[in-house]
Design a protein around this motif. Structure first.
Motif, PDB file in Angstrom:
ATOM      1  N   PRO A 190      -4.304 -14.278  -6.295  1.00 25.60           N
ATOM      2  CA  PRO A 190      -4.347 -12.988  -5.591  1.00 25.60           C
ATOM      3  C   PRO A 190      -5.128 -13.090  -4.276  1.00 25.60           C
ATOM      4  N   ALA A 191      -4.617 -12.430  -3.258  1.00 29.67           N
ATOM      5  CA  ALA A 191      -5.200 -12.512  -1.916  1.00 29.67           C
ATOM      6  C   ALA A 191      -6.688 -12.160  -1.917  1.00 29.67           C
ATOM      7  N   ALA A 192      -7.082 -11.128  -2.631  1.00 30.65           N
ATOM      8  CA  ALA A 192      -8.492 -10.715  -2.647  1.00 30.65           C
ATOM      9  C   ALA A 192      -9.375 -11.813  -3.239  1.00 30.65           C
ATOM     10  N   GLU A 193      -8.886 -12.496  -4.241  1.00 27.97           N
ATOM     11  CA  GLU A 193      -9.640 -13.585  -4.858  1.00 27.97           C
ATOM     12  C   GLU A 193      -9.788 -14.771  -3.890  1.00 27.97           C
ATOM     13  N   VAL A 194      -8.731 -15.077  -3.162  1.00 26.71           N
ATOM     14  CA  VAL A 194      -8.788 -16.160  -2.165  1.00 26.71           C
ATOM     15  C   VAL A 194      -9.784 -15.788  -1.070  1.00 26.71           C
ATOM     16  N   ALA A 195      -9.755 -14.544  -0.627  1.00 20.76           N
ATOM     17  CA  ALA A 195     -10.678 -14.098   0.426  1.00 20.76           C
ATOM     18  C   ALA A 195     -12.124 -14.254  -0.024  1.00 20.76           C
ATOM     19  N   ARG A 196     -12.424 -13.860  -1.236  1.00 19.61           N
ATOM     20  CA  ARG A 196     -13.800 -13.992  -1.740  1.00 19.61           C
ATOM     21  C   ARG A 196     -14.192 -15.461  -1.875  1.00 19.61           C
TER      22      ARG A 196
END
Length: 187
Positions: free
Chosen positions: A65-71
């Motif tokens: 998930p994009a949010a997980e990659v960002a974090r």
């Protein structure tokens, strides 16, 4: 620590988004993520898919998930100096990814790989070579390391930038040694 980063994207359009990211630290350690698109990321180019070989289906099935990659990026890269070969494009996709993770779009900032190549070559070669010679040297090194067939995958492209940095540093040191050891010709 220096970090070389690259993104692959859905297209080169205004509404494009990142589909893959990878980074390589100066010590050679690396990480890569396929990125699962958020529901509002709808832009897609079949031409881009042919270039990087990543389908929307694969991204939905295998992507993080994009949010997980960002974090993960913020945790891994905050406080490091990181660079990309095309920071205007990669910076755009970095901003899109950070916003998808609910993070400030400027939480991480990219520099241009060519600038760090030149800075490191100058550190090694200043005093022995002119600024013009150093700039020409770096340009030549970049051109000579251009692959015949570009990878167009994030980890391969980030690894190429890391390899260029290493090659430039090694060749710069060698050039300095050779120039200093060259016999002088009397006038």
């Amino acid at each position: 620590m220096l970090v070389f980063l690259d993104f692959e994207a859905s297209s080169l359009g205004k509404n494009s988004y990142p589909v893959e990211v990878a980074w390589v630290f100066e010590d050679g350690t690396s990480r890569a993520h396929l990125i699962r698109p958020t529901p509002d990321w709808t832009d897609w180019s079949v031409k881009a898919e042919r270039i990087h070989g990543l389908s929307r289906r694969r991204l939905h099935q295998e992507g993080t998930p994009a949010a997980e990659v960002a974090r993960d990026m913020l945790d891994a890269l905050e406080g490091h100096a990181f660079y990309a070969s095309a920071p205007s494009w990669d910076g755009k996709w970095l901003s899109v990814l950070l916003r998808a993770g609910g993070l400030p779009r400027h939480a991480l900032r990219l520099g241009k790989s060519d600038d760090v190549f030149l800075a490191h070559a100058r550190t090694i070669m200043d005093g022995t070579f002119t600024r013009r010679e150093i700039a020409d040297f770096v340009k030549s090194m970049i051109e000579s390391t251009e692959p015949a067939q570009p990878v167009h995958r994030a980890l391969g492209d980030a690894t190429l930038e890391h390899a260029r940095w290493l090659a430039i540093r090694k060749a710069a040191a060698q050039a300095v040694t050779e120039r200093r050891n060259a016999p002088t010709v009397p006038l």
